[in-house]
Scaffold this motif. Structure first.
Motif, PDB file in Angstrom:
ATOM      1  N   VAL A 127      -5.926   2.213  -9.531  1.00  0.00           N
ATOM      2  CA  VAL A 127      -7.078   2.250  -8.618  1.00  0.00           C
ATOM      3  C   VAL A 127      -6.693   2.076  -7.157  1.00  0.00           C
ATOM      4  CG1 VAL A 127      -8.720   1.473 -10.356  1.00  0.00           C
ATOM      5  CG2 VAL A 127      -7.490  -0.225  -8.993  1.00  0.00           C
ATOM      6  N   ASP A 128      -5.526   1.459  -6.887  1.00  0.00           N
ATOM      7  CA  ASP A 128      -5.144   1.211  -5.498  1.00  0.00           C
ATOM      8  C   ASP A 128      -4.392   2.372  -4.863  1.00  0.00           C
ATOM      9  OD1 ASP A 128      -6.360  -1.242  -5.477  1.00  0.00           O
ATOM     10  OD2 ASP A 128      -4.572  -2.340  -6.068  1.00  0.00           O
ATOM     11  N   TRP A 129      -4.219   3.473  -5.589  1.00  0.00           N
ATOM     12  CA  TRP A 129      -3.567   4.654  -5.028  1.00  0.00           C
ATOM     13  C   TRP A 129      -4.646   5.699  -4.776  1.00  0.00           C
ATOM     14  CZ3 TRP A 129       1.220   7.511  -7.541  1.00  0.00           C
ATOM     15  CH2 TRP A 129       1.621   8.544  -6.698  1.00  0.00           C
ATOM     16  N   THR A 130      -5.134   5.749  -3.543  1.00  0.00           N
ATOM     17  CA  THR A 130      -6.175   6.707  -3.172  1.00  0.00           C
ATOM     18  C   THR A 130      -5.613   8.126  -3.231  1.00  0.00           C
ATOM     19  OG1 THR A 130      -7.124   5.050  -1.694  1.00  0.00           O
ATOM     20  CG2 THR A 130      -7.831   7.328  -1.385  1.00  0.00           C
ATOM     21  N   ASN A 131      -6.410   9.038  -3.782  1.00  0.00           N
ATOM     22  CA  ASN A 131      -6.007  10.442  -3.913  1.00  0.00           C
ATOM     23  C   ASN A 131      -4.746  10.607  -4.758  1.00  0.00           C
ATOM     24  OD1 ASN A 131      -8.146  11.285  -2.198  1.00  0.00           O
ATOM     25  ND2 ASN A 131      -6.904  10.805  -0.396  1.00  0.00           N
ATOM     26  N   ARG A 132      -4.596   9.753  -5.763  1.00  0.00           N
ATOM     27  CA  ARG A 132      -3.451   9.837  -6.670  1.00  0.00           C
ATOM     28  C   ARG A 132      -3.460  11.177  -7.413  1.00  0.00           C
ATOM     29  NH1 ARG A 132      -3.334   9.592 -11.968  1.00  0.00           N
ATOM     30  NH2 ARG A 132      -5.526   8.956 -11.961  1.00  0.00           N
ATOM     31  N   PRO A 182       0.831  -1.211   0.000  1.00  0.00           N
ATOM     32  CA  PRO A 182       0.000   0.000   0.000  1.00  0.00           C
ATOM     33  C   PRO A 182       0.859   1.252   0.000  1.00  0.00           C
ATOM     34  CG  PRO A 182       0.131  -0.890   2.210  1.00  0.00           C
ATOM     35  CD  PRO A 182       0.846  -1.882   1.323  1.00  0.00           C
ATOM     36  N   TYR A 183       0.225   2.388  -0.265  1.00  0.00           N
ATOM     37  CA  TYR A 183       0.911   3.677  -0.328  1.00  0.00           C
ATOM     38  C   TYR A 183       1.699   3.959   0.954  1.00  0.00           C
ATOM     39  CZ  TYR A 183       1.454   8.784  -0.538  1.00  0.00           C
ATOM     40  OH  TYR A 183       1.964  10.064  -0.529  1.00  0.00           O
ATOM     41  N   GLU A 184       1.110   3.676   2.111  1.00  0.00           N
ATOM     42  CA  GLU A 184       1.756   3.983   3.386  1.00  0.00           C
ATOM     43  C   GLU A 184       3.066   3.204   3.553  1.00  0.00           C
ATOM     44  OE1 GLU A 184      -2.326   5.130   3.351  1.00  0.00           O
ATOM     45  OE2 GLU A 184      -1.409   3.147   3.008  1.00  0.00           O
ATOM     46  N   HIS A 190       2.508   1.671 -13.095  1.00  0.00           N
ATOM     47  CA  HIS A 190       2.478   0.799 -11.924  1.00  0.00           C
ATOM     48  C   HIS A 190       3.467  -0.350 -12.021  1.00  0.00           C
ATOM     49  CE1 HIS A 190       0.898  -2.846  -9.876  1.00  0.00           C
ATOM     50  NE2 HIS A 190       0.829  -2.009  -8.858  1.00  0.00           N
TER      51      HIS A 190
END
Length: 230
Positions: A122-127, A73-75, A150
């Motif tokens: 789609v898996d990067w929220t607020n991209r 995930p991004y974090e 990606h």
């Protein structure tokens, strides 16, 4: 251009050996110890923070990075940026290896990045659609835009044509998430890309090829960075 902070970080891309930047080494901390990140190493990525000095400046050299294509995930992908921020770093120079999108680009060419554009994921929220860099490292062969994909698959011929049509100079699979985290934390950053292959050529490419070419041209990148950072 404003003077760089006396304490900076340099992030090393796949296959790039930037340890010669350091005149002395004071400490080495693994990703696992620093960020509780116990992910398996990726070829060409040592995944450690090396603290030392470069031309009388304190530097943290981040060897390796994390990627979305590893299923993270991004974090987690951006956790190394959080660690650097916690160590007092407020200026980062990111390096990466890329495919060149211009016909006259050759392996070993260096590109100073002005803006990073992101491919929908789609898996990067607020991209963000794009992220501007804060400053340019002088002395590169080209100056232009980076197109983030990606991965982990290399781009198809159709995707390459789209990226070229959109004005991209280079394409890669890293750095954009880290750049966005810098924006969120108020860290100034620059990006230098090392071209390992020309996407206009139909020659098959593997990760081993990318790492091999990157190692060959690491010395040139080190010299350019040292001239700017000293």
């Amino acid at each position: 251009m404003a003077e760089l902070d006396p304490k900076i970080a340099v992030v090393s891309g796949s296959g790039l050996n930037l340890r010669p930047l350091l005149d002395s080494i004071h400490d080495v901390v693994s990703f696992e110890a620093a960020c509780n990140l116990g992910h398996a190493p990726l070829a060409g990525h040592d995944r450690a923070f090396v603290t030392g000095t470069c031309a009388n400046k304190t530097m943290i050299l981040q060897c390796g990075r994390l990627h979305f294509y590893e299923g993270l995930p991004y974090e987690t992908v951006t956790a190394p940026v959080d660690y650097l921020h916690a160590q007092g770093i407020r200026t980062i120079v990111f390096t990466n290896v890329v495919g060149g999108l211009l016909p006259d680009m050759n392996p070993g060419d260096l590109v100073a990045i002005t803006r990073l554009h992101t491919w929908p994921f789609v898996d990067w929220t607020n991209r963000p659609e794009s992220i501007d860099t804060d400053f340019i490292i002088p002395g590169c062969d080209f100056t232009g835009d980076y197109r983030w994909m990606h991965g982990p698959n290399y781009e198809t011929r159709a995707e390459i044509e789209i990226l070229r049509h959109l004005g991209g100079f280079v394409v890669g699979m890293s750095t954009a998430p880290e750049a966005q985290r810098c924006r969120e934390l108020g860290i100034r950053f620059a990006v230098i890309s090392c071209v390992t292959n020309n996407c206009c050529s139909p020659t098959p490419l593997t990760h081993h090829d990318v790492v091999s070419v990157a190692r060959r041209f690491s010395e040139r990148l080190c010299k350019l960075l040292r001239r700017h950072l000293s």
